[in-house]
Design a protein around this motif. Structure first.
Motif, PDB file in Angstrom:
ATOM      1  N   ARG A  25       0.839  -1.206   0.000  1.00 40.90           N
ATOM      2  CA  ARG A  25       0.000   0.000   0.000  1.00 40.90           C
ATOM      3  C   ARG A  25       0.868   1.248   0.000  1.00 40.90           C
ATOM      4  N   GLU A  26       0.328   2.300  -0.621  1.00 40.93           N
ATOM      5  CA  GLU A  26       1.086   3.554  -0.771  1.00 40.93           C
ATOM      6  C   GLU A  26       1.588   4.102   0.554  1.00 40.93           C
ATOM      7  N   LYS A  27       0.786   3.998   1.608  1.00 36.94           N
ATOM      8  CA  LYS A  27       1.202   4.554   2.903  1.00 36.94           C
ATOM      9  C   LYS A  27       2.378   3.783   3.515  1.00 36.94           C
ATOM     10  N   ASN A  28       2.658   2.577   3.009  1.00 35.68           N
ATOM     11  CA  ASN A  28       3.732   1.749   3.553  1.00 35.68           C
ATOM     12  C   ASN A  28       4.983   1.708   2.679  1.00 35.68           C
ATOM     13  N   VAL A  29       4.923   2.262   1.490  1.00 37.41           N
ATOM     14  CA  VAL A  29       6.028   2.152   0.544  1.00 37.41           C
ATOM     15  C   VAL A  29       7.292   2.855   1.051  1.00 37.41           C
ATOM     16  N   ILE A  30       7.151   4.028   1.610  1.00 30.16           N
ATOM     17  CA  ILE A  30       8.331   4.779   2.084  1.00 30.16           C
ATOM     18  C   ILE A  30       9.058   3.991   3.171  1.00 30.16           C
ATOM     19  N   ALA A  31       8.311   3.402   4.093  1.00 30.24           N
ATOM     20  CA  ALA A  31       8.940   2.614   5.162  1.00 30.24           C
ATOM     21  C   ALA A  31       9.622   1.366   4.592  1.00 30.24           C
ATOM     22  N   ALA A  32       9.019   0.762   3.582  1.00 30.49           N
ATOM     23  CA  ALA A  32       9.637  -0.409   2.945  1.00 30.49           C
ATOM     24  C   ALA A  32      10.934  -0.013   2.235  1.00 30.49           C
ATOM     25  N   MET A  33      10.899   1.119   1.545  1.00 30.23           N
ATOM     26  CA  MET A  33      12.112   1.628   0.886  1.00 30.23           C
ATOM     27  C   MET A  33      13.197   1.953   1.910  1.00 30.23           C
ATOM     28  N   ALA A  34      12.789   2.580   2.987  1.00 27.45           N
ATOM     29  CA  ALA A  34      13.750   2.949   4.032  1.00 27.45           C
ATOM     30  C   ALA A  34      14.403   1.711   4.626  1.00 27.45           C
ATOM     31  N   GLY A  35      13.649   0.635   4.771  1.00 30.09           N
ATOM     32  CA  GLY A  35      14.208  -0.614   5.286  1.00 30.09           C
ATOM     33  C   GLY A  35      15.322  -1.142   4.400  1.00 30.09           C
ATOM     34  N   GLY A  36      15.114  -1.090   3.089  1.00 30.39           N
ATOM     35  CA  GLY A  36      16.149  -1.521   2.159  1.00 30.39           C
ATOM     36  C   GLY A  36      17.389  -0.649   2.238  1.00 30.39           C
ATOM     37  N   ALA A  37      17.171   0.667   2.338  1.00 20.69           N
ATOM     38  CA  ALA A  37      18.293   1.599   2.424  1.00 20.69           C
ATOM     39  C   ALA A  37      19.051   1.425   3.744  1.00 20.69           C
ATOM     40  N   ILE A  38      18.327   1.284   4.838  1.00 14.99           N
ATOM     41  CA  ILE A  38      18.963   1.122   6.150  1.00 14.99           C
ATOM     42  C   ILE A  38      19.769  -0.176   6.195  1.00 14.99           C
ATOM     43  N   GLY A  39      19.182  -1.246   5.685  1.00 15.05           N
ATOM     44  CA  GLY A  39      19.895  -2.522   5.641  1.00 15.05           C
ATOM     45  C   GLY A  39      21.181  -2.422   4.855  1.00 15.05           C
ATOM     46  N   TRP A  40      21.125  -1.733   3.716  1.00 13.35           N
ATOM     47  CA  TRP A  40      22.316  -1.601   2.882  1.00 13.35           C
ATOM     48  C   TRP A  40      23.363  -0.709   3.547  1.00 13.35           C
ATOM     49  N   ILE A  41      22.930   0.322   4.245  1.00  8.74           N
ATOM     50  CA  ILE A  41      23.870   1.186   4.980  1.00  8.74           C
ATOM     51  C   ILE A  41      24.608   0.362   6.040  1.00  8.74           C
ATOM     52  N   VAL A  42      23.866  -0.447   6.787  1.00  4.16           N
ATOM     53  CA  VAL A  42      24.483  -1.290   7.820  1.00  4.16           C
ATOM     54  C   VAL A  42      25.481  -2.251   7.169  1.00  4.16           C
ATOM     55  N   TYR A  43      25.064  -2.862   6.056  1.00  9.01           N
ATOM     56  CA  TYR A  43      25.958  -3.775   5.349  1.00  9.01           C
ATOM     57  C   TYR A  43      27.248  -3.064   4.916  1.00  9.01           C
ATOM     58  N   LEU A  44      27.110  -1.904   4.283  1.00  3.03           N
ATOM     59  CA  LEU A  44      28.285  -1.182   3.789  1.00  3.03           C
ATOM     60  C   LEU A  44      29.236  -0.797   4.919  1.00  3.03           C
ATOM     61  N   ILE A  45      28.690  -0.295   6.005  1.00  2.26           N
ATOM     62  CA  ILE A  45      29.540   0.131   7.128  1.00  2.26           C
ATOM     63  C   ILE A  45      30.288  -1.064   7.712  1.00  2.26           C
ATOM     64  N   LEU A  46      29.567  -2.139   7.988  1.00  2.00           N
ATOM     65  CA  LEU A  46      30.226  -3.297   8.590  1.00  2.00           C
ATOM     66  C   LEU A  46      31.199  -3.971   7.634  1.00  2.00           C
ATOM     67  N   PHE A  47      30.838  -4.054   6.356  1.00  2.00           N
ATOM     68  CA  PHE A  47      31.761  -4.681   5.406  1.00  2.00           C
ATOM     69  C   PHE A  47      33.021  -3.839   5.246  1.00  2.00           C
ATOM     70  N   HIS A  48      32.882  -2.533   5.309  1.00  2.00           N
ATOM     71  CA  HIS A  48      34.045  -1.640   5.220  1.00  2.00           C
ATOM     72  C   HIS A  48      35.033  -1.928   6.348  1.00  2.00           C
ATOM     73  N   PHE A  49      34.517  -2.149   7.550  1.00  2.00           N
ATOM     74  CA  PHE A  49      35.397  -2.348   8.702  1.00  2.00           C
ATOM     75  C   PHE A  49      35.835  -3.798   8.898  1.00  2.00           C
ATOM     76  N   THR A  50      34.970  -4.767   8.558  1.00  2.00           N
ATOM     77  CA  THR A  50      35.299  -6.168   8.849  1.00  2.00           C
ATOM     78  C   THR A  50      35.736  -6.972   7.630  1.00  2.00           C
ATOM     79  N   LYS A  51      35.289  -6.589   6.450  1.00  2.00           N
ATOM     80  CA  LYS A  51      35.503  -7.365   5.222  1.00  2.00           C
ATOM     81  C   LYS A  51      34.966  -8.788   5.347  1.00  2.00           C
ATOM     82  N   ASP A  52      33.958  -8.971   6.184  1.00  2.00           N
ATOM     83  CA  ASP A  52      33.372 -10.281   6.445  1.00  2.00           C
ATOM     84  C   ASP A  52      31.932 -10.298   5.926  1.00  2.00           C
ATOM     85  N   LEU A  53      31.674 -11.129   4.912  1.00  2.00           N
ATOM     86  CA  LEU A  53      30.344 -11.195   4.314  1.00  2.00           C
ATOM     87  C   LEU A  53      29.296 -11.705   5.293  1.00  2.00           C
TER      88      LEU A  53
END
Length: 151
Positions: A25-53
């Motif tokens: 639903r339209e009212k939930n799309v922004i939160a769903a998008m934000a979840g993808g962005a937040i997850g990727w930010i966490v991945y990038l930060i941790l991979f930068h420091f640990t290099k562990d997939l």
């Protein structure tokens, strides 16, 4: 830095695409998008420091799961509405492709390296979501016990 920003925006757009595909639903799309962005930010930060997939994907999937549960309660929708589009950017599409390419081409080195990476990512994601689910379950259970004691 610019490359990381492009990756985060792309992750959000990927989550948007799957939100549309799954008819979120339209009212939930922004939160769903934000979840993808937040997850990727966490991945990038941790991979930068640990290099562990494994660790990077574990933490990112954990955060996406927690985000989905919190948004489900705030916006009063099923948590899958936010979890599925949010987890999409973490799926190991590239390494899975190269794993299969190694099999088809008979390149054992490519198969072994890419296959190992695919397994680490997949298990990291699965473990992150399972641990988050267990933690969330116990938090809710503890809150229920506290509410019963206060009555």
């Amino acid at each position: 830095m610019k490359e990381a920003l492009i990756q985060v925006v792309t992750a959000a757009i990927g989550s948007l695409g799957f939100s549309i595909y799954f008819r979120v639903r339209e009212k939930n799309v922004i939160a769903a998008m934000a979840g993808g962005a937040i997850g990727w930010i966490v991945y990038l930060i941790l991979f930068h420091f640990t290099k562990d997939l494994f660790i990077s994907n574990f933490a990112a999937a954990f955060i996406v799961f927690v985000w989905a549960e919190i948004m489900a309660r705030i916006l009063k929708a099923p948590s899958n509405t936010y979890l599925i589009p949010g987890i999409i950017p973490l799926i190991p599409g590239g390494s899975l492709y190269y794993t299969m390419k190694g099999v088809v081409d008979g390149n054992q080195q490519l198969f072994a390296e890419s296959g190992k990476n695919t397994v680490f990512v997949a298990f990291g994601m699965a473990a992150g979501m399972v641990v988050a689910a267990v933690v969330f379950h116990y938090i809710i259970k503890i809150q229920g016990i506290k509410k019963r004691k206060n009555k």
